[in-house]
Design an enzyme around this catalytic site. Structure first.
Site, PDB file in Angstrom:
ATOM      1  N   PRO A   9       0.792  -1.220   0.000  1.00 46.07           N
ATOM      2  CA  PRO A   9       0.000   0.000   0.000  1.00 46.07           C
ATOM      3  C   PRO A   9       0.830   1.278   0.000  1.00 46.07           C
ATOM      4  O   PRO A   9       1.864   1.370   0.648  1.00 46.07           O
ATOM      5  CB  PRO A   9      -0.824  -0.104   1.293  1.00 46.07           C
ATOM      6  CG  PRO A   9      -0.124  -1.091   2.141  1.00 46.07           C
ATOM      7  CD  PRO A   9       0.570  -2.025   1.196  1.00 46.07           C
ATOM      8  N   ASN A  10       0.326   2.221  -0.767  1.00 49.62           N
ATOM      9  CA  ASN A  10       0.848   3.577  -0.900  1.00 49.62           C
ATOM     10  C   ASN A  10       2.155   3.664  -1.673  1.00 49.62           C
ATOM     11  O   ASN A  10       2.633   4.765  -1.950  1.00 49.62           O
ATOM     12  CB  ASN A  10       0.981   4.257   0.462  1.00 49.62           C
ATOM     13  CG  ASN A  10      -0.358   4.345   1.160  1.00 49.62           C
ATOM     14  OD1 ASN A  10      -1.331   4.785   0.563  1.00 49.62           O
ATOM     15  ND2 ASN A  10      -0.423   3.888   2.401  1.00 49.62           N
ATOM     16  N   ARG A  17       4.802  11.002  -2.705  1.00 52.59           N
ATOM     17  CA  ARG A  17       4.471  10.868  -1.286  1.00 52.59           C
ATOM     18  C   ARG A  17       5.702  11.123  -0.420  1.00 52.59           C
ATOM     19  O   ARG A  17       6.720  10.453  -0.568  1.00 52.59           O
ATOM     20  CB  ARG A  17       3.966   9.445  -1.030  1.00 52.59           C
ATOM     21  CG  ARG A  17       3.746   9.130   0.422  1.00 52.59           C
ATOM     22  CD  ARG A  17       3.446   7.650   0.612  1.00 52.59           C
ATOM     23  NE  ARG A  17       3.357   7.340   2.023  1.00 52.59           N
ATOM     24  CZ  ARG A  17       3.645   6.178   2.554  1.00 52.59           C
ATOM     25  NH1 ARG A  17       4.052   5.187   1.776  1.00 52.59           N
ATOM     26  NH2 ARG A  17       3.543   5.976   3.834  1.00 52.59           N
ATOM     27  N   TYR A  22      10.812   9.150   1.242  1.00 51.89           N
ATOM     28  CA  TYR A  22      10.809   8.131   0.188  1.00 51.89           C
ATOM     29  C   TYR A  22      11.498   8.565  -1.103  1.00 51.89           C
ATOM     30  O   TYR A  22      11.576   7.776  -2.043  1.00 51.89           O
ATOM     31  CB  TYR A  22       9.365   7.710  -0.121  1.00 51.89           C
ATOM     32  CG  TYR A  22       8.674   7.111   1.083  1.00 51.89           C
ATOM     33  CD1 TYR A  22       8.995   5.840   1.535  1.00 51.89           C
ATOM     34  CD2 TYR A  22       7.718   7.831   1.785  1.00 51.89           C
ATOM     35  CE1 TYR A  22       8.379   5.288   2.643  1.00 51.89           C
ATOM     36  CE2 TYR A  22       7.087   7.293   2.898  1.00 51.89           C
ATOM     37  CZ  TYR A  22       7.428   6.030   3.321  1.00 51.89           C
ATOM     38  OH  TYR A  22       6.819   5.492   4.422  1.00 51.89           O
ATOM     39  N   ASN A  72       8.104  -5.357  -0.519  1.00 52.21           N
ATOM     40  CA  ASN A  72       7.942  -4.180   0.324  1.00 52.21           C
ATOM     41  C   ASN A  72       6.454  -4.102   0.613  1.00 52.21           C
ATOM     42  O   ASN A  72       5.679  -3.631  -0.218  1.00 52.21           O
ATOM     43  CB  ASN A  72       8.441  -2.914  -0.375  1.00 52.21           C
ATOM     44  CG  ASN A  72       8.363  -1.690   0.523  1.00 52.21           C
ATOM     45  OD1 ASN A  72       7.634  -1.680   1.500  1.00 52.21           O
ATOM     46  ND2 ASN A  72       9.107  -0.671   0.172  1.00 52.21           N
ATOM     47  N   ALA A  75       2.933  -0.611   5.082  1.00 51.13           N
ATOM     48  CA  ALA A  75       2.419  -0.672   6.458  1.00 51.13           C
ATOM     49  C   ALA A  75       1.946  -2.071   6.852  1.00 51.13           C
ATOM     50  O   ALA A  75       1.915  -2.398   8.040  1.00 51.13           O
ATOM     51  CB  ALA A  75       1.293   0.342   6.634  1.00 51.13           C
ATOM     52  N   GLU A  96      12.595  -8.983   2.451  1.00 53.76           N
ATOM     53  CA  GLU A  96      11.784  -7.846   2.871  1.00 53.76           C
ATOM     54  C   GLU A  96      12.588  -6.565   2.632  1.00 53.76           C
ATOM     55  O   GLU A  96      13.752  -6.487   3.001  1.00 53.76           O
ATOM     56  CB  GLU A  96      11.462  -8.011   4.356  1.00 53.76           C
ATOM     57  CG  GLU A  96      10.678  -6.898   4.977  1.00 53.76           C
ATOM     58  CD  GLU A  96      10.469  -7.110   6.477  1.00 53.76           C
ATOM     59  OE1 GLU A  96      10.153  -6.121   7.146  1.00 53.76           O
ATOM     60  OE2 GLU A  96      10.633  -8.239   6.988  1.00 53.76           O
ATOM     61  N   HIS A  98      12.554  -2.179   2.826  1.00 55.86           N
ATOM     62  CA  HIS A  98      11.976  -0.895   3.251  1.00 55.86           C
ATOM     63  C   HIS A  98      12.867   0.207   2.722  1.00 55.86           C
ATOM     64  O   HIS A  98      14.090   0.147   2.873  1.00 55.86           O
ATOM     65  CB  HIS A  98      11.869  -0.808   4.770  1.00 55.86           C
ATOM     66  CG  HIS A  98      11.011  -1.868   5.338  1.00 55.86           C
ATOM     67  ND1 HIS A  98       9.641  -1.793   5.304  1.00 55.86           N
ATOM     68  CD2 HIS A  98      11.324  -3.046   5.909  1.00 55.86           C
ATOM     69  CE1 HIS A  98       9.148  -2.896   5.838  1.00 55.86           C
ATOM     70  NE2 HIS A  98      10.150  -3.673   6.204  1.00 55.86           N
ATOM     71  N   ARG A 105      12.139   5.731  12.706  1.00 55.15           N
ATOM     72  CA  ARG A 105      10.810   6.325  12.569  1.00 55.15           C
ATOM     73  C   ARG A 105       9.938   5.975  13.765  1.00 55.15           C
ATOM     74  O   ARG A 105      10.439   5.566  14.802  1.00 55.15           O
ATOM     75  CB  ARG A 105      10.206   5.861  11.237  1.00 55.15           C
ATOM     76  CG  ARG A 105      11.064   6.336  10.055  1.00 55.15           C
ATOM     77  CD  ARG A 105      10.496   6.007   8.733  1.00 55.15           C
ATOM     78  NE  ARG A 105       9.214   6.658   8.554  1.00 55.15           N
ATOM     79  CZ  ARG A 105       8.323   6.282   7.644  1.00 55.15           C
ATOM     80  NH1 ARG A 105       8.580   5.275   6.836  1.00 55.15           N
ATOM     81  NH2 ARG A 105       7.177   6.914   7.533  1.00 55.15           N
TER      82      ARG A 105
END
Length: 143
Positions: A9-10, A17, A22, A72, A75, A96, A98, A105
């Site tokens: 998502p996103n 964004r 990012y 990735n 969330a 995985e 990120h 964060r």
């Protein structure tokens, strides 16, 4: 090798964004660079904002249909036992990824539900994390 990149998502908003976190680059342009860098490999791409579609894609490419997955999950990384179970269920190595260093964060981002189901984790290197994940999968495939 045949590698499936799956973005959650996103991540369709990359380049627009929160560029301070990012970056200002869209994923499609970066994907073309990856494909040019690895012309001998087939790099597939899928993105969805819907958890069930991510699970379906993992099932679709599992069981030897691809040599590895770069995931990735956005969330969903921090919440999805279902994605964890999908990765465990298919027997295909996954890394995985990120883009940001999630440990710098918010605290809720410090725990991954997926890491234990993955070969490795790459975080904090921006979009280059995808390349590092591919390198990790390739090094395992040569072993």
């Amino acid at each position: 090798m045949k590698i499936q990149i799956i973005n959650g998502p996103n991540l369709n908003l990359l380049g627009r964004r929160e560029p301070g976190i990012y970056g200002s680059r869209g994923f499609e342009a970066y994907l073309e660079e990856l494909r040019q860098r690895y012309p001998q490999d087939e790099i597939l791409y899928f993105q969805s904002n819907i958890e069930g579609e991510l699970i379906n894609k993992i099932h679709e490419v599992g069981f030897g249909m691809v040599d590895g997955i770069v995931l990735n999950a956005g969330a969903y990384t921090h919440t999805s036992i279902a994605l964890h179970d999908a990765l465990r269920g298919i027997g295909t190595p996954a890394v995985e990824v990120h883009i940001s260093n999630v440990h710098k964060r918010e605290e809720f981002r410090h725990h991954s539900m997926l890491s234990a189901a993955c070969l490795g984790v790459v975080l904090g290197f921006g979009l280059d994390g995808y390349r590092l994940a591919i390198e990790g999968l390739k090094s395992q495939g040569e072993g």
